[in-house]
Scaffold this active site. Structure first.
Site, short mmCIF file in Angstrom:
data_model
loop_
_atom_site.label_atom_id
_atom_site.label_comp_id
_atom_site.label_asym_id
_atom_site.label_seq_id
_atom_site.Cartn_x
_atom_site.Cartn_y
_atom_site.Cartn_z
CB ILE A 157 -39.65 30.69 -22.38
CG1 ILE A 157 -39.50 31.52 -23.55
CG2 ILE A 157 -40.62 29.59 -21.97
CD1 ILE A 157 -39.48 30.65 -24.74
CD GLU A 158 -41.62 36.92 -17.15
OE1 GLU A 158 -42.33 37.86 -16.49
OE2 GLU A 158 -40.56 36.45 -16.71
CB VAL A 159 -43.84 37.95 -21.99
CG1 VAL A 159 -44.82 39.09 -22.90
CG2 VAL A 159 -44.24 38.21 -20.65
#
Length: 266
Positions: A157-159
């Protein structure tokens, strides 16, 4: 430490915060393992090098590459099976949900990707946070649910805003690998290039730099140039090779060889 399993990661959600790094070399993999980093993302080719398990015997290894480097669902399966045979623990997959489903159906542990997906950033507006509006937060949740339904055990789960990640963590059974998405992730993931300070382009806001390898690499490069320059000057000035760098034989052997050579070349 015993080598981690998927079950271990899922059982430890919310109990133990895991560290994860993307490493590009065996030296980095060894350093990470010795330093206590439990999860390693690696270039796929590294899995086939038997030295990886020698330097990081207990690390949980994720080989990964962008979906466009691998191809279709069948390509992913053909890519994953040999890696699994050679000791990969799980697989990063930014491909289609059908690909995640097919890999999971074959018993291959799969980690999907939600939020900012760099290889698909055009859909969410480029390199920026995803989930700051109700609509995009709902999108992240839908991505999580879809990956879980397809059989993934984890997602990167990115940014994503930390509060959105926290809310999602309370509602999903997936193992969340946070890259700039807050402490509610079950693992925190960075690139060794950023951690070591050898990234010479823009450092992401979520990254933390712990060393200055770029400066050290510059220092070493200056030493290389200086040493090689002295080598070249020694040759040009006739100072190398000097007597201490040479091997010779008895003068009688030289004389006999010269006589023989004169006759051989007439």
């Amino acid at each position: 430490m015993a080598r981690l399993t998927v079950r271990d990661l899922l059982d430890q959600r919310g109990k133990h915060p895991f560290a994860m790094l993307r490493v590009e070399t065996l030296d980095e993999a060894e350093a990470a393992a010795r330093a206590g980093v439990e999860l390693l993302s690696v270039p796929p080719a590294m899995v086939f090098d038997r030295r990886l398990r020698e330097v990081a015997p207990d690390a949980f290894i994720f080989p990964g590459d962008n979906f466009y480097e691998i191809g279709t669902t069948d390509d992913f399966l053909h890519w994953a099976f040999p890696l699994y045979k050679h000791g990969a623990d799980a697989f990063y997959c930014s491909g289609a949900l059908a690909t995640i489903r097919a890999m999971a159906d074959h018993g291959l542990p799969v980690c999907g990707h939600v939020g900012l997906i760099p290889s698909k950033r055009t859909w969410t507006g480029g390199f920026k946070a995803v989930g700051k509006t109700l609509e995009t937060a709902q999108l992240v949740w839908q991505q999580v649910r879809a990956a879980e339904a397809a059989g993934a055990f984890a997602v990167e789960i990115e940014v994503v805003p930390q509060s959105i990640t926290k809310a999602i963590a309370e509602k999903t059974g997936l193992f969340l690998i946070s890259m700039g998405a807050g402490a509610a992730g079950h693992a925190q993931y960075l690139f060794s290039d950023d951690v070591l300070g050898q990234n010479r382009v823009r450092i992401p806001r979520h990254a933390k730099v712990y060393a200055d390898f770029a400066a050290e690499q510059d220092r070493l490069q200056a030493l290389r140039v200086e040493a090689m320059g002295r080598f070249a000057r020694d040759i040009h000035d006739g100072d190398y090779p000097a007597p201490q760098h040479l091997v010779d034989c008895d003068s009688e052997v030289v004389a006999a060889f010269r006589d023989w050579l004169d006759q051989a070349t007439r």
